[in-house]
Design a protein around this motif. Structure first.
Motif, mmCIF file in Angstrom:
data_model
loop_
_atom_site.group_PDB
_atom_site.id
_atom_site.type_symbol
_atom_site.label_atom_id
_atom_site.label_comp_id
_atom_site.label_asym_id
_atom_site.label_seq_id
_atom_site.Cartn_x
_atom_site.Cartn_y
_atom_site.Cartn_z
ATOM 1 N N LYS A 1 -22.021 -24.248 15.733
ATOM 2 C CA LYS A 1 -20.608 -23.891 15.532
ATOM 3 C C LYS A 1 -20.467 -22.689 14.600
ATOM 4 O O LYS A 1 -19.588 -21.852 14.793
ATOM 5 C CB LYS A 1 -19.822 -25.087 14.958
ATOM 6 N N THR B 1 -17.476 -28.617 12.700
ATOM 7 C CA THR B 1 -18.490 -29.662 12.593
ATOM 8 C C THR B 1 -17.895 -30.949 12.028
ATOM 9 O O THR B 1 -18.133 -32.040 12.557
ATOM 10 C CB THR B 1 -19.661 -29.189 11.709
ATOM 11 N N LEU C 1 -25.070 -33.523 12.458
ATOM 12 C CA LEU C 1 -24.275 -32.594 11.652
ATOM 13 C C LEU C 1 -24.977 -31.257 11.444
ATOM 14 O O LEU C 1 -24.348 -30.197 11.546
ATOM 15 C CB LEU C 1 -23.932 -33.231 10.302
ATOM 16 N N SER D 1 -11.069 -29.122 16.301
ATOM 17 C CA SER D 1 -12.244 -29.886 16.678
ATOM 18 C C SER D 1 -11.993 -31.384 16.576
ATOM 19 O O SER D 1 -12.433 -32.154 17.423
ATOM 20 C CB SER D 1 -13.408 -29.484 15.775
ATOM 21 N N VAL E 1 -25.088 -29.317 14.932
ATOM 22 C CA VAL E 1 -23.748 -28.889 15.336
ATOM 23 C C VAL E 1 -23.242 -27.797 14.395
ATOM 24 O O VAL E 1 -22.654 -26.808 14.830
ATOM 25 C CB VAL E 1 -22.778 -30.091 15.396
ATOM 26 N N TRP E 2 -23.491 -27.942 13.094
ATOM 27 C CA TRP E 2 -23.061 -26.911 12.138
ATOM 28 C C TRP E 2 -23.725 -25.570 12.460
ATOM 29 O O TRP E 2 -23.057 -24.532 12.456
ATOM 30 C CB TRP E 2 -23.376 -27.317 10.695
ATOM 31 N N GLU F 1 -15.896 -32.711 14.571
ATOM 32 C CA GLU F 1 -16.681 -33.389 15.616
ATOM 33 C C GLU F 1 -17.066 -34.800 15.214
ATOM 34 O O GLU F 1 -17.496 -35.589 16.060
ATOM 35 C CB GLU F 1 -17.936 -32.578 15.973
ATOM 36 N N SER G 1 -22.651 -26.483 21.335
ATOM 37 C CA SER G 1 -21.838 -26.190 20.157
ATOM 38 C C SER G 1 -21.662 -24.690 19.958
ATOM 39 O O SER G 1 -20.714 -24.260 19.311
ATOM 40 C CB SER G 1 -22.430 -26.836 18.900
#
Length: 191
Positions: free
Chosen positions: A169, A95, A162, A60, A165-166, A98, A137
């Motif tokens: 992902k 994450t 964050l 990533s 995206v977490w 990213e 994501s």
């Protein structure tokens, strides 16, 4: 005069963020080269959970370097590891990786702003922010790097970036781990 100081301060922040992004990408590449790349499969097997996290982070964060995090997540399905933990570690690693794109966008959006895909990603972020981050994501795709850069350039709140995206992902990691596990089980059943 106050406007000049404000612009100078903003420029310094942008340059520092750009420099941090470039340093992060360089460090990721050097680390990847030092560990022997993907050809050393025995090394990855011995790493187990940390290997999933590390490869996801490298993949990533290495944006332009071809490191397949999906292979690590999928391959972990055959290592007798807990698939939920594999998905969570892949999600956390990706994450954190990213942040490289986000910081590049925050500090130097002009680097990519002329590319058509960046313009689209920026428009998507302006219009649908959370939805774009979450959807892209979850889906394995190379476009997310441009979305992360756009999010940084737009000064999208880092904490929100964050968390969203977490979530995406991690969900992607769990889905991939279970899908690969089921495929391996199905192939074993056919044999």
């Amino acid at each position: 005069m106050h406007g000049w100081f404000s612009r100078t301060s903003d420029l310094k922040i942008q340059l520092i963020a750009l420099l941090l992004g470039i340093v992060a990408v360089s460090v990721v590449f050097v680390i990847w080269m030092l560990v022997g790349g993907l050809s050393n499969s025995d090394w990855w097997k011995t790493l187990g959970y940390p290997g999933v996290f590390f490869l996801s982070l490298l993949a990533s964060g290495g944006m332009v370097f071809p490191i397949p995090s999906l292979a690590a997540t999928c391959g972990a399905a055959g290592l007798d590891l807990n698939l939920i933990v594999v998905g969570i570690l892949a999600g956390v690693g990706e994450t954190l990786g990213e942040l490289v794109g986000y910081s590049i966008g925050f500090g130097g959006q002009s680097v990519v702003q002329r590319r058509r895909i960046y313009k689209r990603a920026r428009a998507w972020m302006i219009r649908w922010g959370i939805g774009v981050l979450l959807l892209l994501s979850i889906i394995p795709n190379p476009i997310f790097d441009f979305v992360g850069i756009a999010a940084g350039a737009l000064r999208y709140p880092l904490k929100r970036f964050l968390i969203i995206v977490w979530a995406g992902k991690t969900l992607k990691g769990i889905i991939i781990a279970y899908t690969c596990f089921w495929i391996v089980e199905w192939i074993g059943w056919l044999a």
